[in-house]
Scaffold this motif. Structure first.
Motif, PDB file in Angstrom:
ATOM      1  N   VAL A   1       0.871  -1.174   0.000  1.00 57.44           N
ATOM      2  CA  VAL A   1       0.000   0.000   0.000  1.00 57.44           C
ATOM      3  C   VAL A   1       0.906   1.222   0.000  1.00 57.44           C
ATOM      4  O   VAL A   1       1.872   1.282   0.755  1.00 57.44           O
ATOM      5  N   GLY A   2       0.596   2.188  -0.819  1.00 60.24           N
ATOM      6  CA  GLY A   2       1.443   3.372  -0.853  1.00 60.24           C
ATOM      7  C   GLY A   2       1.531   4.052   0.498  1.00 60.24           C
ATOM      8  O   GLY A   2       2.625   4.297   1.018  1.00 60.24           O
TER       9      GLY A   2
ATOM     10  N   ARG B   1       0.197  16.595  -3.642  1.00 63.54           N
ATOM     11  CA  ARG B   1       1.084  16.506  -4.804  1.00 63.54           C
ATOM     12  C   ARG B   1       1.921  15.220  -4.834  1.00 63.54           C
ATOM     13  O   ARG B   1       3.089  15.241  -5.194  1.00 63.54           O
ATOM     14  N   THR B   2       1.297  14.135  -4.481  1.00 67.36           N
ATOM     15  CA  THR B   2       2.008  12.859  -4.393  1.00 67.36           C
ATOM     16  C   THR B   2       1.477  11.904  -5.459  1.00 67.36           C
ATOM     17  O   THR B   2       0.294  11.945  -5.808  1.00 67.36           O
ATOM     18  N   ILE B   3       2.360  11.053  -5.980  1.00 68.12           N
ATOM     19  CA  ILE B   3       2.012  10.076  -7.006  1.00 68.12           C
ATOM     20  C   ILE B   3       2.205   8.687  -6.420  1.00 68.12           C
ATOM     21  O   ILE B   3       3.255   8.378  -5.844  1.00 68.12           O
ATOM     22  N   VAL B   4       1.168   7.851  -6.551  1.00 70.95           N
ATOM     23  CA  VAL B   4       1.239   6.465  -6.075  1.00 70.95           C
ATOM     24  C   VAL B   4       0.805   5.559  -7.221  1.00 70.95           C
ATOM     25  O   VAL B   4      -0.320   5.674  -7.714  1.00 70.95           O
ATOM     26  N   VAL B   5       1.697   4.674  -7.658  1.00 75.39           N
ATOM     27  CA  VAL B   5       1.411   3.805  -8.796  1.00 75.39           C
ATOM     28  C   VAL B   5       1.848   2.379  -8.485  1.00 75.39           C
ATOM     29  O   VAL B   5       2.660   2.130  -7.603  1.00 75.39           O
ATOM     30  N   ASP B   6       1.278   1.447  -9.247  1.00 77.21           N
ATOM     31  CA  ASP B   6       1.750   0.057  -9.287  1.00 77.21           C
ATOM     32  C   ASP B   6       1.821  -0.575  -7.899  1.00 77.21           C
ATOM     33  O   ASP B   6       2.861  -1.064  -7.444  1.00 77.21           O
ATOM     34  N   GLN B   7       0.661  -0.575  -7.244  1.00 76.57           N
ATOM     35  CA  GLN B   7       0.567  -1.141  -5.894  1.00 76.57           C
ATOM     36  C   GLN B   7      -0.090  -2.522  -5.924  1.00 76.57           C
ATOM     37  O   GLN B   7      -0.946  -2.791  -6.771  1.00 76.57           O
ATOM     38  N   ILE B   8       0.295  -3.374  -4.982  1.00 74.79           N
ATOM     39  CA  ILE B   8      -0.362  -4.668  -4.822  1.00 74.79           C
ATOM     40  C   ILE B   8      -1.753  -4.491  -4.208  1.00 74.79           C
ATOM     41  O   ILE B   8      -2.689  -5.216  -4.542  1.00 74.79           O
ATOM     42  N   ALA B   9      -1.923  -3.512  -3.337  1.00 80.15           N
ATOM     43  CA  ALA B   9      -3.221  -3.256  -2.718  1.00 80.15           C
ATOM     44  C   ALA B   9      -3.575  -1.766  -2.892  1.00 80.15           C
ATOM     45  O   ALA B   9      -3.480  -1.243  -3.988  1.00 80.15           O
ATOM     46  N   ASP B  10      -3.977  -1.075  -1.820  1.00 76.00           N
ATOM     47  CA  ASP B  10      -4.470   0.308  -1.929  1.00 76.00           C
ATOM     48  C   ASP B  10      -3.335   1.283  -2.237  1.00 76.00           C
ATOM     49  O   ASP B  10      -2.159   1.008  -1.979  1.00 76.00           O
ATOM     50  N   ALA B  11      -3.740   2.455  -2.710  1.00 74.89           N
ATOM     51  CA  ALA B  11      -2.791   3.574  -2.763  1.00 74.89           C
ATOM     52  C   ALA B  11      -2.726   4.270  -1.418  1.00 74.89           C
ATOM     53  O   ALA B  11      -1.639   4.608  -0.938  1.00 74.89           O
ATOM     54  N   LEU B  12      -3.891   4.490  -0.791  1.00 77.12           N
ATOM     55  CA  LEU B  12      -3.935   5.174   0.506  1.00 77.12           C
ATOM     56  C   LEU B  12      -5.127   4.675   1.289  1.00 77.12           C
ATOM     57  O   LEU B  12      -6.211   4.501   0.733  1.00 77.12           O
ATOM     58  N   ASN B  13      -4.937   4.467   2.596  1.00 74.70           N
ATOM     59  CA  ASN B  13      -6.038   4.073   3.460  1.00 74.70           C
ATOM     60  C   ASN B  13      -5.931   4.799   4.792  1.00 74.70           C
ATOM     61  O   ASN B  13      -4.916   4.700   5.483  1.00 74.70           O
TER      62      ASN B  13
END
Length: 666
Positions: free
Chosen positions: A382-383, A397-409
């Protein structure tokens, strides 16, 4: 004997497709800049402000083959932005014309898995105006998952859960005689990854970036989804700081720098300084614990904190069996962390499988009165996963890519916090989530974010909570078993109380097929599974574009259909442009009001009102109230016809799907 087949398995789909519209040799196409594969004018003021220009490969010049469109899960086009991409074989290329000056590109792509899983690597040549050749090394080591949740890296694996219902055979395999045969790979997914490349100099608008698969590539095919181009500024420099190089950090990445980071953080705290991470790649293979500290990089293109996933000798108290790179606040049970400020660097993990107990996230723990700005996070589980109670976190202004699960929780009692101008692409679960397990998330806002191509689940999900807001976001292309926006009482969440504002968001190509129910979901999906949903919920100013099935769905699980209801949801100033089926699908008891909801290109009856499927003589158990100004419709006439009110039964359980036209200015 029943044969189970993946729904148009991705491998069988790849050879097909159609030639690109700009396929002529030597042709230079004018750049087509999009946002989530849409004309930017359709989403003005919504989604994250980003530094890059997005160009879809299907709009570029190519001698390859355009694949798609296709919204069927487990296919390469279905996971592509805009549901189309370009397939190249060795020797073929796709060429983009820069829309503005740029010195950096990001390529989203897919290449085959290794025959036995685990991925391969393959080259991709990059030239600008036919010169300045660079070679990117593509990999599928972080892609290609198979089977049932929590998935497998093995394409030949047998079913992970023999006692689960399998829709492909309409059976529970362990209770079926003879046992069904599974066609493998079973349910392949998570095909794409992306790579970034600094070009070494700035190029002008109109210059041509060509991506070519070399003739000697070991990849039988390479699918290019899109190219992002941007002009990256000079590295950020902080002279008066605790520079990690002075504490023994290795910017070449050959030696582990975790200890040096710890020493720099301790010194910075004692001297009231910032920690500075100069340009370089730093190897860090465990958590860096942060509290009351500011850590700045030179920019996410220049400073990369990269680590391996490391197996633990014995499980940690939290159940983790691995550790890896991540910046973690102290746990909430230990008081959490405060005054943490992280900015200007990339976090690159090494997570290739989903183990839910593992704490292998890019950022984690509890961080109150803190900020996260300008990070780039990929290849973690998770990011950013935060376990509260905690308060006043600002993520921008953050980039979150190519995750196995969530980007943010935001998990468990996160309050008064903000996620804004954050860009998410290719998650293996919800893009952005508020999960009020055990303690309510309250007073939080997700505003001006972009979420694209979540492979599983939802773009934005809110599971219980109090006084939260989801506003001005852009959500596109959820692939399976989820929606663009979900509001749900499930996963043990605390009830919805106070208000929930869902306003001024745009969704596109949303609403997926639910495998077990065998129905299409709405672009926005209200789900009463474990509790009533009866807070003050206002859905205002949203645009639901090119909906695969319904625009709006309110539903409960059959097993609890007589226990829970959804009441008092208010829809106002809504635009619905294209539905494969209905504008509203109600499969629950309760009520909703509608005011100034305008719809066009509606493929089925405007309201599919099944209620709780009891079908009493008094009408459906779900009531719709017309507050005026509800206009437009489709092939069956006005979408909210007077004869449908307040609770007429108009139940067509699975209406035929009529593909809507592409969105256009209203």
């Amino acid at each position: 004997m029943t044969v189970i087949t993946a729904t148009a398995a991705a491998l069988s789909l790849v050879p097909g497709g159609t030639p690109g519209a700009a396929a002529e040799a030597g042709r230079t196409a004018a750049p087509v800049v999009t946002r989530a594969a849409l004309d930017p004018s359709l989403v003005e003021g919504r989604g994250a402000e980003v530094a890059f220009a997005e160009q879809e490969a299907e709009n570029a010049v190519t001698n390859g083959t355009v694949i798609g469109p296709d919204r069927t899960a487990y296919t390469l086009p279905s996971e592509a932005s805009g549901r189309r991409a370009v397939r190249l074989t060795p020797g073929q290329h796709v060429e983009f014309t820069l829309p503005a000056a740029a010195n950096a590109i990001t390529v989203r792509y897919s290449i085959p898995d290794a025959p036995n899983g685990g991925g391969i690597t393959a080259p991709l040549d990059v030239t600008v105006n036919g010169r300045a050749k660079k070679t990117m090394t593509l990999t599928s080591q972080y892609a290609w998952l198979y089977n049932q949740y929590p998935f497998s890296n093995d394409p030949s694996a047998d079913l992970l859960h023999l006692d689960w219902w399998i829709t492909e055979c309409s059976c529970v395999p362990s209770a079926t005689t003879p046992a069904p045969v599974i066609t493998k790979p079973f349910r392949p997914s998570h095909f794409y990854d992306e790579q970034r490349l600094l070009l070494g100099r700035a190029y002008r608008a109109g210059d041509r970036v060509r991506l070519t698969v070399p003739s000697g590539s070991g990849a039988a095919w390479t699918v290019v989804d899109l190219l992002d181009s941007e002009l990256v500024g000079a590295p950020h420099v902080r002279l008066v700081a605790a520079n990690v190089l002075a504490f023994g950090a290795d910017p070449t990445g050959r030696r582990d720098s975790a200890g040096a980071f710890d020493r720099a953080i301790a010194f910075a705290r004692s001297q009231r300084l910032r920690v500075y991470l100069p340009p370089g790649t730093y190897q860090v293979n465990r958590h860096i614990v942060v509290d009351d500290v500011t850590i700045e990089g030179a920019g996410s293109w220049y400073t990369v904190v990269k680590g391996r996933e490391v197996a633990l000798d014995r499980p940690a108290p939290d159940g983790s069996v691995h550790t890896g790179v991540g910046f973690y606040g102290r746990g909430a049970a230990d008081g959490g962390s405060r005054n943490v400020h992280l900015s200007g660097f990339a976090i690159e993990g090494d997570v290739r499988e989903r183990i839910d107990t593992d704490q292998v996230n890019g950022v984690g723990g509890a961080m109150s009165d803190s900020t996260i700005d300008g990070l780039h996070i990929r290849h973690t589980k998770v990011g950013m996963w935060f376990d509260g109670p905690m308060t006043n976190l600002r993520i921008t202004r953050t980039i979150v890519v190519d995750q196995i699960a969530d980007a943010l929780n935001f998990h468990t009692g996160v309050t008064d916090s903000l996620v804004s101008h954050t860009f998410v692409r290719n998650t293996g679960d919800d893009g952005l989530a508020m999960w009020s397990e055990k303690s309510a998330d309250a007073g939080n806002t997700f505003d001006r974010n972009t979420v694209q191509t979540p492979v599983l689940a939802n773009g934005i999900a809110v599971y219980g909570g109090t006084d939260n807001t989801v506003s001005n976001n852009l959500v596109a292309d959820p692939v399976r078993e989820g929606s663009a926006i979900q509001v749900s009482s499930r996963f043990g969440a605390e009830p919805f109380t106070g208000h929930l504002w869902i306003k001024d968001n745009t969704t596109v190509r949303s609403g997926t097929f639910e495998l077990n129910w065998k129905i299409g979901l709405g672009a926005i999906w209200f789900y009463a599974l474990e509790k009533d949903i009866d807070a003050d919920i206002r859905v205002t100013g949203n645009h639901f574009l090119d909906n695969t099935y319904n625009a709006i769905m309110l539903v409960s699980e059959w097993s609890v259909k007589d226990l829970y209801s959804i009441d008092g949801v208010h829809f106002k100033d809504i635009r619905v442009d294209g539905t494969g089926t209905s504008v509203v699908s109600a499969r629950v008891k309760g009520s909703a009001t509608f005011e100034n909801v305008d719809a066009r290109n509606v493929g089925a009856v405007g309201v599919n009102n099944c209620g709780s499927f009891t079908f009493p003589a008094t009408g459906s158990e779900f009531s719709l109230t017309d507050l005026g100004g509800n206009d437009g419709g489709g092939v069956t006439g006005p979408w909210l016809a007077p004869w449908m009110l307040p609770n007429t039964i108009t139940c067509d359980d699975r209406p035929p799907v009529v593909a809507p036209p592409a969105p256009s200015p209203w």
